[in-house]
Write a protein that holds these residues in place. Structure first.
Motif, PDB file in Angstrom:
ATOM      1  N   HIS A 257     -46.846 -24.384  -1.695  1.00 30.23           N
ATOM      2  CA  HIS A 257     -46.410 -24.041  -3.264  1.00 30.23           C
ATOM      3  C   HIS A 257     -45.967 -22.700  -3.416  1.00 30.23           C
ATOM      4  O   HIS A 257     -47.659 -21.709  -2.403  1.00 30.23           O
ATOM      5  CB  HIS A 257     -46.793 -24.981  -3.969  1.00 30.23           C
TER       6      HIS A 257
ATOM      7  N   ASN B 122     -50.083 -22.365 -10.464  1.00 30.81           N
ATOM      8  CA  ASN B 122     -48.638 -23.565  -9.258  1.00 30.81           C
ATOM      9  C   ASN B 122     -47.305 -22.682 -10.212  1.00 30.81           C
ATOM     10  O   ASN B 122     -47.636 -23.117 -10.921  1.00 30.81           O
ATOM     11  CB  ASN B 122     -48.959 -24.610  -9.039  1.00 30.81           C
TER      12      ASN B 122
ATOM     13  N   ASP C 206     -44.956 -23.088  -8.662  1.00 31.58           N
ATOM     14  CA  ASP C 206     -44.157 -24.270  -9.113  1.00 31.58           C
ATOM     15  C   ASP C 206     -43.986 -24.961  -9.413  1.00 31.58           C
ATOM     16  O   ASP C 206     -42.733 -25.899 -10.310  1.00 31.58           O
ATOM     17  CB  ASP C 206     -43.869 -25.084  -7.514  1.00 31.58           C
ATOM     18  N   SER C 207     -44.719 -25.469 -10.492  1.00 28.10           N
ATOM     19  CA  SER C 207     -45.280 -26.078 -11.339  1.00 28.10           C
ATOM     20  C   SER C 207     -44.453 -25.807 -12.956  1.00 28.10           C
ATOM     21  O   SER C 207     -44.148 -26.002 -13.285  1.00 28.10           O
ATOM     22  CB  SER C 207     -46.832 -26.504 -11.727  1.00 28.10           C
TER      23      SER C 207
ATOM     24  N   GLY D 177     -40.181 -18.193  -6.902  1.00 30.46           N
ATOM     25  CA  GLY D 177     -39.635 -19.597  -6.748  1.00 30.46           C
ATOM     26  C   GLY D 177     -37.884 -19.974  -6.774  1.00 30.46           C
ATOM     27  O   GLY D 177     -37.087 -19.053  -7.493  1.00 30.46           O
TER      28      GLY D 177
ATOM     29  N   LEU E  70     -35.669 -24.024  -1.744  1.00 28.62           N
ATOM     30  CA  LEU E  70     -37.271 -23.652  -1.127  1.00 28.62           C
ATOM     31  C   LEU E  70     -37.039 -22.237  -0.204  1.00 28.62           C
ATOM     32  O   LEU E  70     -38.293 -22.116   0.354  1.00 28.62           O
ATOM     33  CB  LEU E  70     -37.760 -24.890  -0.905  1.00 28.62           C
TER      34      LEU E  70
ATOM     35  N   ARG F  87     -38.237 -19.333  -1.191  1.00 29.98           N
ATOM     36  CA  ARG F  87     -39.459 -18.962  -1.586  1.00 29.98           C
ATOM     37  C   ARG F  87     -40.835 -17.824  -1.115  1.00 29.98           C
ATOM     38  O   ARG F  87     -40.592 -17.954   0.083  1.00 29.98           O
ATOM     39  CB  ARG F  87     -40.386 -19.777  -1.838  1.00 29.98           C
TER      40      ARG F  87
END
Length: 354
Positions: free
Chosen positions: A170, A202, A204-205, A232, A236, A239
């Motif tokens: 990530h 993070n 992605d979170s 992001g 995907l 990224r």
């Protein structure tokens, strides 16, 4: 015979063209109007996607700020930093107390990789996970900017990277925030600098993209940093790659652009006032025009049926028009041959104009 055929063909051609041109014109005008309306609706929908996604990220960034404040403004940490004296160190090393303070932070910690607390003199005095305890704050590239800040969160664009850990592969980014005194028995000391909080999170979170949601809508949605790096998105594969910075010009907003070899409607807007990020929505041109194409195909099918029916009617009318002319022509030929015993029984109306 040739005259009869010429008249018949002219009648059919004239009748046919009288319906073909209006049908073609209607199809062209319908396509233009439907395409324009489809684009208008797509722009509206894309702006809603951008605003909604930006709002979601804004909410999470506010949650992150709450987490940081829970840590740096906790009475326990404030007390430790206020009493911190690197020269005498007459108190036990407060590492465990600082670690405990971090662990009590709010539930936004799931987005965090690490939070590290530095004293004002640069000593690392606590962290959520393992961190280099020997390295001083002033040895980091962010130190000068943090020292000159007014307590706002500083996002470190150069720290964006792809990493692999227990959560998988990530994107991550780091930031720093100055810690200031908010608790002190001496009121005059409130607001003074106490240290720094360095954190890694993070991405992605934080961004939390649902790939299937946007794919079904013919869209790609990204969050792009000010330096055009894709932080992001719904794709995907993109990224960490670079977005075309020229496309983030205001004049290109809500226009068709080429991205990844395809035509898309580009819509973008600032993600949050506190960060130099943009939320970008790309909607496939073919998806936008899908309804218009369907409508045009339907109109075209109806037009073909109507043209076939009208062509059949035109041929029948042409036959009914040419039949008496053909009979009259034969009777004239008989007169030329000397046969005057002819009676014209059918009233056609063709000769009445003379």
């Amino acid at each position: 015979m040739n005259k009869e055929m010429t008249l018949r063909n002219r009648f059919i051609l004239t009748s046919y063209l009288s319906i073909v041109f209006p049908v073609i014109l209607i199809c062209v005008v319908s396509y233009v109007l439907l395409s324009g309306n489809s684009r208008k609706f797509a722009v509206q929908a894309s702006n809603e996607v951008v605003q909604q996604k930006s709002g979601d990220i804004n909410t999470k960034l506010q949650g992150l700020e709450v987490t940081l404040r829970d840590v740096i403004y906790s009475p326990e940490l404030q007390k430790i930093l206020s009493a911190w004296d690197p020269e005498t160190r007459d108190k036990p090393y407060p590492r465990e107390s600082v670690d405990h303070t971090i662990s009590l932070a709010s539930n936004s910690l799931y987005m965090m990789h690490n939070i590290v607390i530095f004293s004002l003199d640069g000593e690392m005095i606590g962290s959520m996970f393992e961190f280099d305890p020997e390295r001083k704050a002033d040895s980091y590239p962010w130190y000068e900017a943090a020292a000159e800040s007014n307590g706002e969160t500083i996002w470190l664009k150069d720290t964006v990277e792809m990493i692999r850990d227990n959560y998988g592969l990530h994107m991550s980014i780091s930031g720093v925030k100055k810690i200031r005194s908010v608790y002190d028995s001496d009121v005059s000391r409130i607001g003074r600098d106490l240290g720094y909080a360095y954190f890694t999170m993070n991405l992605d979170s934080l961004l939390n993209f649902n790939q299937l949601e946007y794919v079904s809508q013919g869209r790609k949605v990204f969050v792009v940093a000010g330096d055009a790096r894709i932080l992001g998105g719904s794709d995907l594969r993109q990224r960490g790659s670079r977005f075309d910075a020229a496309l983030l010009d205001k004049s290109r907003n809500n226009t068709y652009v080429t991205f990844d070899g395809q035509k898309y409607l580009l819509t973008f807007g600032p993600t949050d006032p506190s960060v130099d990020w943009y939320t970008v929505c790309l909607t496939e041109r073919s998806y936008i025009l899908k309804d218009a194409h369907t409508a045009i195909i339907s109109c075209g099918g109806v037009a073909v049926v109507l043209l076939a029916v009208f062509c059949y009617i035109s041929v029948r009318n042409a036959e009914s028009l040419s039949r008496p002319i053909k009979r009259l022509q034969k009777e004239f030929e008989m007169v030329e041959e000397g046969n005057f015993d002819i009676e014209i029984k059918e009233k056609t109306g063709i000769l009445e104009g003379g």
